[in-house]
Each structure stands twice: as C-alpha cells, then as structure tokens.
Design a protein around this motif. Structure first.
Motif, PDB file in Angstrom:
ATOM      1  N   PHE A   1     -11.951  22.258  45.035  1.00  0.00           N
ATOM      2  CA  PHE A   1     -11.407  20.966  44.602  1.00  0.00           C
ATOM      3  C   PHE A   1     -12.183  20.372  43.425  1.00  0.00           C
ATOM      4  O   PHE A   1     -11.611  19.749  42.542  1.00  0.00           O
ATOM      5  CB  PHE A   1     -11.434  19.982  45.779  1.00  0.00           C
ATOM      6  CG  PHE A   1     -10.782  18.675  45.495  1.00  0.00           C
ATOM      7  CD1 PHE A   1      -9.400  18.567  45.436  1.00  0.00           C
ATOM      8  CD2 PHE A   1     -11.536  17.533  45.263  1.00  0.00           C
ATOM      9  CE1 PHE A   1      -8.786  17.359  45.163  1.00  0.00           C
ATOM     10  CE2 PHE A   1     -10.927  16.316  44.987  1.00  0.00           C
ATOM     11  CZ  PHE A   1      -9.556  16.233  44.944  1.00  0.00           C
ATOM     12  N   THR A   2     -13.495  20.588  43.414  1.00  0.00           N
ATOM     13  CA  THR A   2     -14.320  19.959  42.379  1.00  0.00           C
ATOM     14  C   THR A   2     -14.416  20.808  41.119  1.00  0.00           C
ATOM     15  O   THR A   2     -15.118  20.438  40.184  1.00  0.00           O
ATOM     16  CB  THR A   2     -15.744  19.733  42.912  1.00  0.00           C
ATOM     17  OG1 THR A   2     -16.244  20.995  43.365  1.00  0.00           O
ATOM     18  CG2 THR A   2     -15.757  18.762  44.057  1.00  0.00           C
TER      19      THR A   2
ATOM     20  N   GLN B   1      -8.199  26.819  47.689  1.00  0.00           N
ATOM     21  CA  GLN B   1      -8.074  25.907  46.547  1.00  0.00           C
ATOM     22  C   GLN B   1      -8.736  24.565  46.851  1.00  0.00           C
ATOM     23  O   GLN B   1      -9.345  23.954  45.978  1.00  0.00           O
ATOM     24  CB  GLN B   1      -6.595  25.680  46.211  1.00  0.00           C
ATOM     25  CG  GLN B   1      -5.956  26.897  45.542  1.00  0.00           C
ATOM     26  CD  GLN B   1      -4.447  26.773  45.423  1.00  0.00           C
ATOM     27  OE1 GLN B   1      -3.794  26.151  46.252  1.00  0.00           O
ATOM     28  NE2 GLN B   1      -3.892  27.357  44.377  1.00  0.00           N
ATOM     29  N   MET B   2      -8.633  24.135  48.106  1.00  0.00           N
ATOM     30  CA  MET B   2      -9.317  22.901  48.489  1.00  0.00           C
ATOM     31  C   MET B   2     -10.823  23.064  48.351  1.00  0.00           C
ATOM     32  O   MET B   2     -11.521  22.140  47.961  1.00  0.00           O
ATOM     33  CB  MET B   2      -8.970  22.515  49.936  1.00  0.00           C
ATOM     34  CG  MET B   2      -7.675  21.789  50.126  1.00  0.00           C
ATOM     35  SD  MET B   2      -7.429  20.437  48.983  1.00  0.00           S
ATOM     36  CE  MET B   2      -8.771  19.343  49.460  1.00  0.00           C
TER      37      MET B   2
ATOM     38  N   VAL C   1     -20.926  17.587  47.062  1.00  0.00           N
ATOM     39  CA  VAL C   1     -20.295  18.890  46.817  1.00  0.00           C
ATOM     40  C   VAL C   1     -20.448  19.242  45.336  1.00  0.00           C
ATOM     41  O   VAL C   1     -20.806  20.362  44.983  1.00  0.00           O
ATOM     42  CB  VAL C   1     -18.793  18.849  47.186  1.00  0.00           C
ATOM     43  CG1 VAL C   1     -18.177  20.230  47.033  1.00  0.00           C
ATOM     44  CG2 VAL C   1     -18.606  18.332  48.593  1.00  0.00           C
TER      45      VAL C   1
ATOM     46  N   ARG D   1     -13.027  24.085  61.243  1.00  0.00           N
ATOM     47  CA  ARG D   1     -12.317  22.996  60.567  1.00  0.00           C
ATOM     48  C   ARG D   1     -11.489  23.454  59.372  1.00  0.00           C
ATOM     49  O   ARG D   1     -11.457  22.791  58.342  1.00  0.00           O
ATOM     50  CB  ARG D   1     -13.312  21.921  60.113  1.00  0.00           C
ATOM     51  CG  ARG D   1     -14.242  21.463  61.233  1.00  0.00           C
ATOM     52  CD  ARG D   1     -13.586  20.474  62.147  1.00  0.00           C
ATOM     53  NE  ARG D   1     -13.503  19.186  61.534  1.00  0.00           N
ATOM     54  CZ  ARG D   1     -14.444  18.228  61.668  1.00  0.00           C
ATOM     55  NH1 ARG D   1     -15.507  18.445  62.397  1.00  0.00           N
ATOM     56  NH2 ARG D   1     -14.287  17.070  61.095  1.00  0.00           N
TER      57      ARG D   1
ATOM     58  N   PHE E   1      -7.982  23.877  57.369  1.00  0.00           N
ATOM     59  CA  PHE E   1      -6.782  23.048  57.375  1.00  0.00           C
ATOM     60  C   PHE E   1      -5.640  23.912  57.898  1.00  0.00           C
ATOM     61  O   PHE E   1      -5.134  24.785  57.204  1.00  0.00           O
ATOM     62  CB  PHE E   1      -6.479  22.524  55.978  1.00  0.00           C
ATOM     63  CG  PHE E   1      -7.600  21.703  55.413  1.00  0.00           C
ATOM     64  CD1 PHE E   1      -7.944  20.495  55.999  1.00  0.00           C
ATOM     65  CD2 PHE E   1      -8.327  22.137  54.319  1.00  0.00           C
ATOM     66  CE1 PHE E   1      -8.982  19.730  55.495  1.00  0.00           C
ATOM     67  CE2 PHE E   1      -9.364  21.384  53.811  1.00  0.00           C
ATOM     68  CZ  PHE E   1      -9.692  20.177  54.397  1.00  0.00           C
ATOM     69  N   SER E   2      -5.247  23.668  59.163  1.00  0.00           N
ATOM     70  CA  SER E   2      -4.344  24.608  59.820  1.00  0.00           C
ATOM     71  C   SER E   2      -2.947  24.586  59.218  1.00  0.00           C
ATOM     72  O   SER E   2      -2.246  25.578  59.250  1.00  0.00           O
ATOM     73  CB  SER E   2      -4.293  24.307  61.317  1.00  0.00           C
ATOM     74  OG  SER E   2      -3.948  22.965  61.514  1.00  0.00           O
ATOM     75  N   ARG E   3      -2.528  23.450  58.648  1.00  0.00           N
ATOM     76  CA  ARG E   3      -1.184  23.383  58.084  1.00  0.00           C
ATOM     77  C   ARG E   3      -1.166  23.697  56.581  1.00  0.00           C
ATOM     78  O   ARG E   3      -0.142  23.589  55.933  1.00  0.00           O
ATOM     79  CB  ARG E   3      -0.556  22.021  58.361  1.00  0.00           C
ATOM     80  CG  ARG E   3       0.135  21.987  59.730  1.00  0.00           C
ATOM     81  CD  ARG E   3       0.637  20.602  60.060  1.00  0.00           C
ATOM     82  NE  ARG E   3      -0.435  19.762  60.580  1.00  0.00           N
ATOM     83  CZ  ARG E   3      -0.501  18.453  60.390  1.00  0.00           C
ATOM     84  NH1 ARG E   3       0.404  17.846  59.680  1.00  0.00           N
ATOM     85  NH2 ARG E   3      -1.485  17.761  60.910  1.00  0.00           N
ATOM     86  N   LEU E   4      -2.307  24.083  56.041  1.00  0.00           N
ATOM     87  CA  LEU E   4      -2.344  24.576  54.671  1.00  0.00           C
ATOM     88  C   LEU E   4      -2.458  26.099  54.731  1.00  0.00           C
ATOM     89  O   LEU E   4      -3.012  26.639  55.689  1.00  0.00           O
ATOM     90  CB  LEU E   4      -3.558  24.001  53.920  1.00  0.00           C
ATOM     91  CG  LEU E   4      -3.343  22.732  53.085  1.00  0.00           C
ATOM     92  CD1 LEU E   4      -2.793  21.593  53.931  1.00  0.00           C
ATOM     93  CD2 LEU E   4      -4.640  22.309  52.420  1.00  0.00           C
TER      94      LEU E   4
ATOM     95  N   HIS F   1     -18.681  13.483  49.441  1.00  0.00           N
ATOM     96  CA  HIS F   1     -17.796  14.080  48.442  1.00  0.00           C
ATOM     97  C   HIS F   1     -18.459  14.253  47.078  1.00  0.00           C
ATOM     98  O   HIS F   1     -18.026  15.080  46.296  1.00  0.00           O
ATOM     99  CB  HIS F   1     -16.483  13.304  48.355  1.00  0.00           C
ATOM    100  CG  HIS F   1     -16.608  11.929  47.788  1.00  0.00           C
ATOM    101  ND1 HIS F   1     -16.457  11.683  46.456  1.00  0.00           N
ATOM    102  CD2 HIS F   1     -16.876  10.738  48.379  1.00  0.00           C
ATOM    103  CE1 HIS F   1     -16.614  10.384  46.242  1.00  0.00           C
ATOM    104  NE2 HIS F   1     -16.873   9.796  47.398  1.00  0.00           N
TER     105      HIS F   1
ATOM    106  N   ARG G   1     -14.142  29.181  51.923  1.00  0.00           N
ATOM    107  CA  ARG G   1     -13.762  27.882  51.373  1.00  0.00           C
ATOM    108  C   ARG G   1     -14.989  27.122  50.863  1.00  0.00           C
ATOM    109  O   ARG G   1     -14.962  26.543  49.771  1.00  0.00           O
ATOM    110  CB  ARG G   1     -13.067  27.078  52.481  1.00  0.00           C
ATOM    111  CG  ARG G   1     -12.447  25.805  52.041  1.00  0.00           C
ATOM    112  CD  ARG G   1     -11.766  25.114  53.197  1.00  0.00           C
ATOM    113  NE  ARG G   1     -12.714  24.710  54.228  1.00  0.00           N
ATOM    114  CZ  ARG G   1     -12.384  24.020  55.314  1.00  0.00           C
ATOM    115  NH1 ARG G   1     -11.135  23.689  55.532  1.00  0.00           N
ATOM    116  NH2 ARG G   1     -13.291  23.685  56.195  1.00  0.00           N
TER     117      ARG G   1
ATOM    118  N   GLU H   1      -4.260  27.787  49.903  1.00  0.00           N
ATOM    119  CA  GLU H   1      -4.453  26.345  49.704  1.00  0.00           C
ATOM    120  C   GLU H   1      -5.805  25.885  50.250  1.00  0.00           C
ATOM    121  O   GLU H   1      -6.458  25.022  49.673  1.00  0.00           O
ATOM    122  CB  GLU H   1      -3.327  25.552  50.378  1.00  0.00           C
ATOM    123  CG  GLU H   1      -2.006  25.626  49.625  1.00  0.00           C
ATOM    124  CD  GLU H   1      -0.875  24.899  50.341  1.00  0.00           C
ATOM    125  OE1 GLU H   1      -0.045  24.303  49.662  1.00  0.00           O
ATOM    126  OE2 GLU H   1      -0.825  24.945  51.586  1.00  0.00           O
TER     127      GLU H   1
END
Lengths: 255, 329
Positions: free
Chosen positions: A123-124, A119-120, A95, A107, A109-112, A92, A167, A116
C-alpha cells in the motif's frame, strides 16, 4: 503485581551482532487500560539479526511486537528505530519507515483475493516497485502464485501464513516482526516456514520473531529473550540459551 | 477464456431478464419508469447506509436526512444563484445546469458528511455501540431542524428545468427527465463499483472494513479512510436528493425520514455492508412499492415494503447478497 519471578540472568556474551542497533526498546511499560502488560522491557535488535522472544502465554510477547509496530504505545520508556524515537508514532506511518508486522492469527483479508492482499501489503509503495516485489514474494512462496485470484479466506492455514508473511514483505521492511508464524501448522509446514524465515533473513531483512515453539525459534535465531509476566528474565545468544537449564526445563519441554 | 465470458454475461442476462419481467408485471412503460427512478433514488441512499455500516458498523440514522439536506442544497442552487424559474429547452444548456447543480451539491454534502463523522462519530469510535447510534439520531434531528428553521415547515417548490417533452416507447410515454436521472444514478453506481473494486483506495476501504488493525499494519490511515467513506456516502445521498427534487418537484424538511427508512430497508434487504446488494435492494424496494400501487393498493405499499423487511430479517438475516459474518480463519 510487581514481584516478577526470576532474577535477570544473562547467559553469556552475545555471539552474532552483525551491525549497529536497529531497534531498541528501553524500559518499556505498556498498559491495556489498567492492566500493566509490559513491565519495563529492554530489548536490542541489531541489523541483520534474527532475534526471538519466547515465553509462556500472557508473558507479553505479542504486546511487545504491537508496541514496536505502533498498534500500542508505551506509557513510559522509549522505542527507537534507526535512532529515531517511535514511541508515539502511529502504526500506519511506521510501515513507511520500514517496520513490517505479520500479526498473530495471520489476519489475512479473507474477502480480498491473494493478489489484492499482496497489493495491500504494498500500500505504501509505488506501482513499479510493487511489480518487482511481487516476483520476489512469488519466488519465496510459489504456492501464492498458483492462487492469486483466490479469496484469502479460502486458503489453508499454511497458505494463509505464507500470505501473511508475503504481505508484510511487500512493504519491503527493514525489520520484520513475526508473531507465532508456526501456530496451527503441521510439522512439515513448520519446518518450511522456519526455513523461509531464515531465507528472508539471509536476503537482508532483520527479524524479530515471537514463538511458542521455542526450540525451533532458538535453532534459527541468533539471539533470544525470555519473557515472563511482562519482563525480560533471560537473554543471550541462541545457542547458549538452548543449553540453559531454566530454558530447557520451562520452554523446551525437558523434565 | 470461456469462464470469463460467462462471468461477464451472466449478470447482464439476469438483469435484462428481470427488467423485462418487471416491465411486464408493472403493465408497461409508465410505471416501469417510475420504478426505475424511485429505485435509483433508493439505491443511491442505500449505498451510503451500507458503506458506512461496512466500515464502522454504524447504522447512520442521519443518512436519510443527509439525502433531504442534499435535496435542499440542489433546490437552493437552482433557485438562488442560478435563478431558474422554468424549463430550459436547449439540451446543452440543460446539461450544464445539471452539472452545476449536482456536482456542487455532491461536494457540499460530502464535506458535510465528513464533518459529521469527524465531530459526532469519531470521538465515540471506542464507545459502546449504542452511543454513536443515539448520536446518529441526534444528528438526524439537527439536520431536520436546520432545514426547518431556514426553509420552514411547508414543501418548497423545485424549479422544473426539464421540458415536459416525452417520447413514445413501447406503448408508454417516457420523459427525458426520468431517463436522464436513471442514467446518472447508474453511472454513479458503476463509478462507485469501479472505485471500490479496482483502486488502491477502494482496496484500503475494503481492508479497513474487514480488519481495521491489519489494514493499519499495511500503512492505511484509518481515520482518512473512514472520512473518505463518509464523503462518498454523503455525496451519493446528495445526488439522490438532487434527483428527488427534480423528479417530484418539491422538497420538505421531513422528507428524509421515510425515504431514509426505505433505503435502509433496501440496504438490509441486499445484505448490509455489500454495495451491489444495496443497489439491488433499492430497486427491489422500488418494485414492491410501484407494484402495490399498480395493483391498486398504494396505501399499502409501505406495509408491503416493511413486511418484506421483516421476512428477510426472519428468514435470511444476512440479506440477498450478504455474506455470513465471522468467516475470518
């Protein structure tokens, strides 16, 4: 299990080293528990290059990428990025230092939602930087813009791959690690993904590409390494590797 | 845009209609307020179960005892530093007292939650799943026995700071206390939804819950995210504990077991891992319990609750709002 097969054969002098060495692996040994996955790998990636790792399943390509991005750490040997030793740095924080990794199997994020997910990726980074980078990613992948509010899991395979790459780009990496970006895609999409990878590189991002599709990879790459059971058995400029007898037989499907 | 209006209105209408139906079934305001307060407590605890499960797939059996512990912390703050003995009539003063009790309770419990995660669960993160589960049961015993040894085995009275004034509402009497408690619980739940749904850290939590390694590659500090999750879960349990103490007037060291079990049932019922589901599940469990009492079968209310749990596990194991697992492409 140390008798690695073929001797190391360097094909020819490298052709396209644009800048100084950005990423350097020196005699890296990585283990999964007792399994000796990387058995002394040394790889250089210079700023501005596309470097590809090719090899059969289980040769250690994905392990190499994970060792670079900090998901795994070498037991011995060194990984340096821009001259700093990052062998023990957790993923982490890498990155933030400029290493982006689009992992095998997308990989996302299937539920985002698509937005989003992006946006992940940022993140940094700050809110303002993110706005700018979003435009940049939509520019590369117009399809993502059409699907911003859709769930990541509802995208097609090709779209998920675009999302995974987009992403990773949101963190504005200086080196981007791509693991099997063409896996499971239709031939047209494969072409598209490869030309996008070239475009990302042309915009200034250094790329370390792992591919099963060796011919395609060697077409867009500047240099390549062939991995076999955790060791580098061959390295050289992409064009010369395409001509190499052993590569042609083993990885380009020639008989 | 029309679809947006529908999307916003639909849940509001559903909630309003269900509340009216529940009000009718419970035969009026008195039982309805019992249902709301009980539901709020269960929901607050169930949220903790579901959040922790969502992020590290651990059924935190100590969570009910965190709730109990929170109830004791709130009771202690009321009696010792504040020295409360009876009702406070000034509404402003009452509000200040509630803030001074609830906020520190939530913070203390949050810290205790992260402490437990750090020293009991984190070392076992890569161990077989049975190990942290048994550890959770152990932590549950520790929490109970700490309270037991400090406050003893018998129920301890919680100062009743709320005046007993009630007002008439739709043919029943409503106390300000229960109204206030429900409002706080709903406020906390809305706050949680906004945090998880709209903020950067909330996104990090959801990402970590879905794919820890991928979240790490985005720059998310997994340990920190899990610690925050435990903090929030335990803080909500602390809020639930405060409400419990004020509403029922006494607290006991073994309070966490049954309430925890019911809240856990609520989390499973709603779909474990799903925060909206946990809140919904809390109110459904409370309804079943109060309704059983209303029908004159109060001794059977627990049987009814766990029968529902068994039925859900048999016919819809993913819960009311739960997603099917393994949807990763």
């Amino acid at each position: 299990m140390s008798e690695a097969a073929a001797p190391v054969t360097t094909v020819a002098p490298m052709v396209a080293p644009h800048g100084e060495v950005l990423l350097k692996l020196t005699d890296v040994h990585t283990y999964y528990g007792h399994i000796h996955a990387l058995q002394g790998i040394s790889i250089d990636v210079r700023a501005g290059e596309i470097v590809t790792l090719i090899g059969a399943n289980g040769a250690g390509k994905t392990t190499t990428l994970k060792t670079v991005s900090g998901l795994l750490h070498p037991r011995t040997g060194r990984v340096t990025f821009e001259g700093r030793d990052i062998s023990k740095t957790p993923a982490h924080t890498l990155v933030r230092q400029g290493i982006g990794h689009a992992p095998e199997g997308r990989r996302v994020f299937s539920r985002l939602t698509v937005l989003e997910n992006l946006q992940m990726g940022a993140f940094t980074r700050s809110q303002a930087e993110m706005k700018e980078d979003l435009e940049h990613v939509y520019d590369l992948f117009p399809r993502l813009k059409e699907r911003v509010s859709q769930g990541g899991g509802s995208l097609s395979g090709g779209e998920q791959q675009m999302l995974a790459i987009g992403r990773a780009l949101m963190a504005r990496p200086r080196v981007l690690l791509l693991d099997e970006p063409s896996l499971g895609l239709s031939p047209i999409l494969v072409q598209q993904i490869f030309s996008i990878i070239q475009e990302i590189n042309a915009r200034g991002t250094t790329i370390l590409l792992v591919e099963q599709n060796a011919l395609q990879a060697l077409t867009i790459a500047h240099r390549g390494y062939v991995l076999q059971t955790g060791s580098v058995v061959l390295s050289g400029s992409a064009s010369e590797m395409r001509e190499n007898e052993m590569v042609r037989k083993a990885y380009l499907g020639e008989i | 845009m029309r679809p947006d209006i529908v999307r916003v209105l639909q849940p509001i209408v559903i909630i309003a209609v269900s509340l009216v139906v529940v009000w009718l079934l419970l035969g009026g305001t008195q039982q309805f307020m019992n249902f709301l307060t009980l539901g709020a407590i269960y929901a607050l605890i169930a949220l903790g179960y579901t959040m922790v499960y969502g992020i590290i797939e651990l059924i935190n059996f100590a969570h009910g005892d965190l709730f109990m512990f929170g109830a004791f912390v709130a009771m202690w703050i009321l009696t010792v530093p504040l020295g409360m003995t009876g009702a406070v009539d000034n509404p402003l003063q009452l509000t200040v007292i509630l803030v001074v009790v609830m906020l520190p309770t939530m913070i203390v419990m949050g810290l205790l939650g992260t402490f437990i995660e750090r020293f009991a669960y984190r070392p076992l993160r890569h161990a077989p799943r049975l190990a942290p589960l048994i550890t959770a049961i152990g932590v549950s015993f520790i929490l109970q026995n700490v309270i037991y040894s400090v406050f003893g085995p018998s129920p301890v009275n919680v100062p009743q700071v709320f005046p007993l004034t009630r007002f008439e509402f739709l043919g029943g009497r409503v106390s300000f206390l229960s109204l206030f408690m429900v409002a706080i619980a709903v406020f906390l739940m809305v706050l949680l939804q906004l945090f998880v749904g709209r903020t950067r850290l909330g996104r990090a939590m959801r990402s970590t819950a879905q794919d820890r390694e991928a979240a790490e590659l985005m720059g998310v500090d997994i340990n920190q995210t899990i610690a925050i999750t435990f903090f929030i879960a335990a803080a909500l349990a602390g809020a639930g504990g405060t409400i419990q103490g004020l509403y029922f007037g006494s607290v006991q060291f073994n309070l966490g077991f049954f309430v925890g079990l019911k809240a856990f049932t609520a989390a499973v019922l709603g779909g474990i891992g799903n925060t909206t589901g946990a809140a919904l599940g809390g109110f459904v469990i409370a309804f079943i319990e109060v309704f059983a009492t209303q029908l004159g079968y109060s001794r059977w209310s627990e049987v009814a609750v766990f029968t529902v749990l068994i039925l859900v596990l048999v016919f819809r194991p993913s819960g009311i709002l739960g997603q099917q697992l393994g949807e990763r492409a």
